[in-house]
Enzyme design. Structure first.
Site, PDB file in Angstrom:
ATOM      1  N   CYS A 117       0.828  -1.209   0.000  1.00 42.85           N
ATOM      2  CA  CYS A 117       0.000   0.000   0.000  1.00 42.85           C
ATOM      3  C   CYS A 117       0.867   1.265   0.000  1.00 42.85           C
ATOM      4  O   CYS A 117       0.404   2.331  -0.397  1.00 42.85           O
ATOM      5  CB  CYS A 117      -0.979  -0.013   1.172  1.00 42.85           C
ATOM      6  SG  CYS A 117      -0.223  -0.239   2.787  1.00 42.85           S
ATOM      7  N   HIS A 118       2.128   1.136   0.385  1.00 41.78           N
ATOM      8  CA  HIS A 118       3.024   2.296   0.360  1.00 41.78           C
ATOM      9  C   HIS A 118       3.306   2.761  -1.069  1.00 41.78           C
ATOM     10  O   HIS A 118       3.750   3.883  -1.275  1.00 41.78           O
ATOM     11  CB  HIS A 118       4.346   1.987   1.089  1.00 41.78           C
ATOM     12  CG  HIS A 118       5.150   0.889   0.475  1.00 41.78           C
ATOM     13  ND1 HIS A 118       4.881  -0.451   0.725  1.00 41.78           N
ATOM     14  CD2 HIS A 118       6.191   0.910  -0.388  1.00 41.78           C
ATOM     15  CE1 HIS A 118       5.754  -1.193   0.056  1.00 41.78           C
ATOM     16  NE2 HIS A 118       6.555  -0.392  -0.633  1.00 41.78           N
TER      17      HIS A 118
END
Length: 154
Positions: free
Chosen positions: A123-124
């Site tokens: 998700c980064h």
């Protein structure tokens, strides 16, 4: 559910708590406590090894088994995040389009926010449409560090 095991990994950007069962990893979170695992359960050793390789810049793809639980929509988003190549970023709009729902940009952000397996489900690598770093449960400074780390070893 099977027994849930827990271990801690000391990364360059803080302690990571890993939870899993014999079937796979169920969560991976940054925690503020500085905890060291002395006795690592066998079912978590491979995950810790792969995290270590990732932080050394030699692993670009994780192969540990994951147990991904959530709504059908969130799972669709999380599986799409797994397709984002190492060292690249996609916008929330890119993910919404990729899952066939261009109006779901906010919902994609919500799914990202509720990702229980950070780093492995990357998700980064999701940023704002303008290229800005937006929201990260582990803190924006960690998101920036992870993106810079991947760019360096790409």
């Amino acid at each position: 559910m099977n027994n849930v095991y827990k271990a801690y990994y000391s990364s360059p950007i803080g302690t990571i708590e890993i939870k899993g069962t014999l079937g796979g990893i169920i969560s991976l979170y940054f925690v503020e406590e500085n905890i060291v695992s002395s006795n690592i359960p066998d079912c978590l050793k491979e995950c810790i090894q792969q995290l270590d390789e990732y932080f050394r810049g030699v692993r670009k793809e994780f192969t540990v088994k994951l147990i991904i639980e959530g709504t059908e929509f969130r799972k669709k988003v999380w599986y799409k995040l797994l397709d984002i190549p190492y060292g690249e970023t996609y916008s929330y709009m890119d993910i919404a389009n990729a899952i066939g729902n261009e109006k779901a940009v906010r919902a994609v952000g919500g799914a990202n926010h509720n990702n229980k397996i950070s780093i492995i489900i990357p998700c980064h690598r999701v940023i704002g449409a303008s290229g800005s770093l937006t929201g990260y449960g582990g803190g924006l400074w960690r998101k920036e560090w992870l993106l810079n780390h991947e760019h360096k070893f790409k």
